[in-house]
Design an enzyme around this catalytic site. Sequence first.
Site, PDB file in Angstrom:
ATOM      1  N   GLU A 120       0.867  -1.157  -0.074  1.00 46.61           N
ATOM      2  CA  GLU A 120       0.063  -0.018   0.101  1.00 46.61           C
ATOM      3  C   GLU A 120       0.804   1.221   0.046  1.00 46.61           C
ATOM      4  O   GLU A 120       2.155   1.191   0.347  1.00 46.61           O
ATOM      5  CB  GLU A 120      -0.911  -0.136   1.337  1.00 46.61           C
ATOM      6  CG  GLU A 120      -2.268  -1.176   1.264  1.00 46.61           C
ATOM      7  CD  GLU A 120      -2.993  -1.088   2.299  1.00 46.61           C
ATOM      8  OE1 GLU A 120      -2.624  -0.287   3.217  1.00 46.61           O
ATOM      9  OE2 GLU A 120      -3.964  -2.084   2.169  1.00 46.61           O
ATOM     10  N   HIS A 248      -8.996   9.449   2.439  1.00 43.36           N
ATOM     11  CA  HIS A 248      -8.829   8.391   1.827  1.00 43.36           C
ATOM     12  C   HIS A 248      -8.896   8.855   0.110  1.00 43.36           C
ATOM     13  O   HIS A 248      -9.884   9.367  -0.175  1.00 43.36           O
ATOM     14  CB  HIS A 248      -9.544   7.164   1.891  1.00 43.36           C
ATOM     15  CG  HIS A 248      -8.984   5.988   1.467  1.00 43.36           C
ATOM     16  ND1 HIS A 248      -8.929   5.523  -0.165  1.00 43.36           N
ATOM     17  CD2 HIS A 248      -8.529   5.022   1.946  1.00 43.36           C
ATOM     18  CE1 HIS A 248      -8.391   4.571  -0.332  1.00 43.36           C
ATOM     19  NE2 HIS A 248      -8.136   4.293   0.880  1.00 43.36           N
ATOM     20  N   ARG A 297      -0.863   8.917   1.269  1.00 45.61           N
ATOM     21  CA  ARG A 297      -2.378   9.388   1.056  1.00 45.61           C
ATOM     22  C   ARG A 297      -2.606  10.846   0.856  1.00 45.61           C
ATOM     23  O   ARG A 297      -3.285  11.308   0.000  1.00 45.61           O
ATOM     24  CB  ARG A 297      -3.052   8.878   2.142  1.00 45.61           C
ATOM     25  CG  ARG A 297      -3.335   7.604   2.025  1.00 45.61           C
ATOM     26  CD  ARG A 297      -4.490   7.099   2.916  1.00 45.61           C
ATOM     27  NE  ARG A 297      -4.622   5.696   2.670  1.00 45.61           N
ATOM     28  CZ  ARG A 297      -5.087   4.733   3.817  1.00 45.61           C
ATOM     29  NH1 ARG A 297      -5.549   5.234   4.738  1.00 45.61           N
ATOM     30  NH2 ARG A 297      -5.153   3.425   3.446  1.00 45.61           N
ATOM     31  N   HIS A 358     -11.481   9.955   6.122  1.00 45.50           N
ATOM     32  CA  HIS A 358     -11.371   8.625   6.451  1.00 45.50           C
ATOM     33  C   HIS A 358     -10.839   8.245   7.828  1.00 45.50           C
ATOM     34  O   HIS A 358     -11.196   7.177   8.492  1.00 45.50           O
ATOM     35  CB  HIS A 358     -10.238   7.932   5.282  1.00 45.50           C
ATOM     36  CG  HIS A 358      -9.953   6.491   5.481  1.00 45.50           C
ATOM     37  ND1 HIS A 358     -10.830   5.452   5.310  1.00 45.50           N
ATOM     38  CD2 HIS A 358      -8.686   5.967   5.657  1.00 45.50           C
ATOM     39  CE1 HIS A 358     -10.323   4.499   5.546  1.00 45.50           C
ATOM     40  NE2 HIS A 358      -9.004   4.664   5.452  1.00 45.50           N
ATOM     41  N   ARG A 393      -1.184   9.265   8.582  1.00 47.01           N
ATOM     42  CA  ARG A 393      -0.954   7.739   8.994  1.00 47.01           C
ATOM     43  C   ARG A 393      -0.674   6.943   7.929  1.00 47.01           C
ATOM     44  O   ARG A 393      -1.268   6.938   6.658  1.00 47.01           O
ATOM     45  CB  ARG A 393      -2.379   7.198   9.428  1.00 47.01           C
ATOM     46  CG  ARG A 393      -2.148   5.642   9.940  1.00 47.01           C
ATOM     47  CD  ARG A 393      -3.698   5.446  10.409  1.00 47.01           C
ATOM     48  NE  ARG A 393      -4.949   5.682   9.270  1.00 47.01           N
ATOM     49  CZ  ARG A 393      -5.071   4.617   8.484  1.00 47.01           C
ATOM     50  NH1 ARG A 393      -4.630   3.386   8.517  1.00 47.01           N
ATOM     51  NH2 ARG A 393      -5.988   4.925   7.524  1.00 47.01           N
TER      52      ARG A 393
HETATM   53  C1  SIN Z   1      -7.520   0.613   2.606  1.00 42.35           C
HETATM   54  O1  SIN Z   1      -7.828  -0.429   2.440  1.00 42.35           O
HETATM   55  O2  SIN Z   1      -7.344   1.548   1.610  1.00 42.35           O
HETATM   56  C2  SIN Z   1      -7.651   1.406   4.006  1.00 42.35           C
HETATM   57  C3  SIN Z   1      -6.626   0.847   4.681  1.00 42.35           C
HETATM   58  C4  SIN Z   1      -6.424   1.913   5.676  1.00 42.35           C
HETATM   59  O3  SIN Z   1      -6.849   2.994   5.810  1.00 42.35           O
HETATM   60  O4  SIN Z   1      -5.316   1.587   6.470  1.00 42.35           O
END
Ligand code: SIN
Length: 551
Positions: A120, A248, A297, A358, A393
């Site tokens: 991610e 998000h 993010r 988010h 975060r």
């Molecule tokens: C996501 O699945 O994008 C959310 C994961 C997160 O916010 O840590």
Amino acid sequence: MEKKSFNTDFLVIGTGIAGLTFAINAATIGKVIIISKSKAIETSTDLAQGGIAAVIPGTDDSISLHIEDTLRTGVGLCKPYIVEKVISYAPEVISKLTKLGVKFSHNEGSSRNDFNCGLEGGHSRNRIVHIADYTGHAIEKTLLEKIYQNPNIELLEYHFAIDLLTQHHLPNYPIKPWENIECYGAYALDTKNEIVKTIIAKKTLLATGSAGVLYQHTTCPSVATGDGFAMAYRAGARIANMEMMQFHPTVLYNPNESKPTDFLISEAVRGDGGILYNIKHEKFMKKYTELGELGPRDIVARAIDQELKATGERFVYLEIRHKGKQYIKKRFPYIYQSCLNRGLDITKEMIPVVPAAHYICGGVIVDEHGRTDIENLYACGEVAHTGFHGANRLASNSLLEAFAFADFCFKHVKRIDLSSEKMPIIPDWDDSGVFDRGEWVIIKHNYKVLRALMWDYMGIVRSISRLERALTRVRFMWEEIEDFYRKNPVRRKILELRNMAYVAELMIRSALFRHESRGLHYLKDYPNIDTRFARDTILKSTGLYNETHLS
Ligand code: SIN
């Protein structure tokens, strides 16, 4: 006749991963009451798709790399010793959850420890341990099963914590001083029977989650109205970094959705090769960061915001079709099916997406054991500010922090001899002098206006003048709501809106204080980082509205 008064060793407020984990532990040493203002499963945990970031031994990853990624993403506001403590604990979190019965995804035909680790944004290695794309739901269900089976735990659904009980609820206690505050539990509204119960507890854990519902667009469930922040603030705890709301980058654009929650398209989709396009079908992320789709993010959300403003369009596209139907259905079964239910086949079509509120990185200040400023009150999960996330975060670090801190809180309370703790006698809730004036339209109207105001004035990109306007309006609204609260019987809607107004005010005030742009806080008037602000924004109520100490 409903019981109105309860005595217990532990009161846990909130039924996400943090509250449930703590409750299961606490039940080994005492009686636990756990309350949820709705159905217990209605939590942010349940909606979490991504996973848990953890270093898996025997891979090319290391604790120091995970620490480095977390600190870099937190842009100078993380507490390094907390980051080290939580990240070193991550492998244990995975092993404890596995022992509790959570079945993480593994690589095909592999050994037990060969987790399928996703990637991610902001992570330098594949380290997201997950259960396909419904990690939170699988964890929530497993933990709830344990709660239902435990005779030491009483779960009260549809019980809304109104306020924490402190010395200020004792008869004849002077309004001041505001030092050495102790917590004795909470008043809770049983929303089904419309009666207020007094739950007296030796230790209280605040695990009330997020405040995403303050925004018109959010990934959070409708219960995420910031109740814990507001309650703790009113009781006199310090609250930090409330300006750090994480947006998000990708939720499904759906103009017809009437629910408060927008449907999340997990960051894992970008981690697995998903590409963002603007409405002209141009890739744009490399203009904003070399990391492209996998930038942090804040950068990806701002990039989308900028593209939308530049093109005047309402959404951008996320494309994952190139991975093929079979792969998509296996890796993202929940997203695939949920989009299909809304008429979108993501194996054939691009996904229209927009950013949404988010996760809030600020919260009730706690120490390394999860203790707040208030004696006997602990906090963990999203409501707590541990210093782990800093100004932004890292993806999938939140379930990790919540579980780890639930354990740290328990390790601390376990050392205390609860049998010697005496509890005070707290008077019942007093609602004499209130009667239903039938003006509930005030609540409905202000709920809508507040969420729009926060989205437009306290969103992804901010300016001093918009923030000042927002503050004036929120304070005006706050007065109206508070007046309504004092004159009418307590009901869930007014309690939520009251808390939302408190939290909105804290967020805007914190944003106005930080004259720089750092992490999640982007202020047009001060677009750069300023080293003078490499510290937390702290708010503390002295008990009188507006009398606030900022440091
Ligand atoms: C996501 O699945 O994008 C959310 C994961 C997160 O916010 O840590």
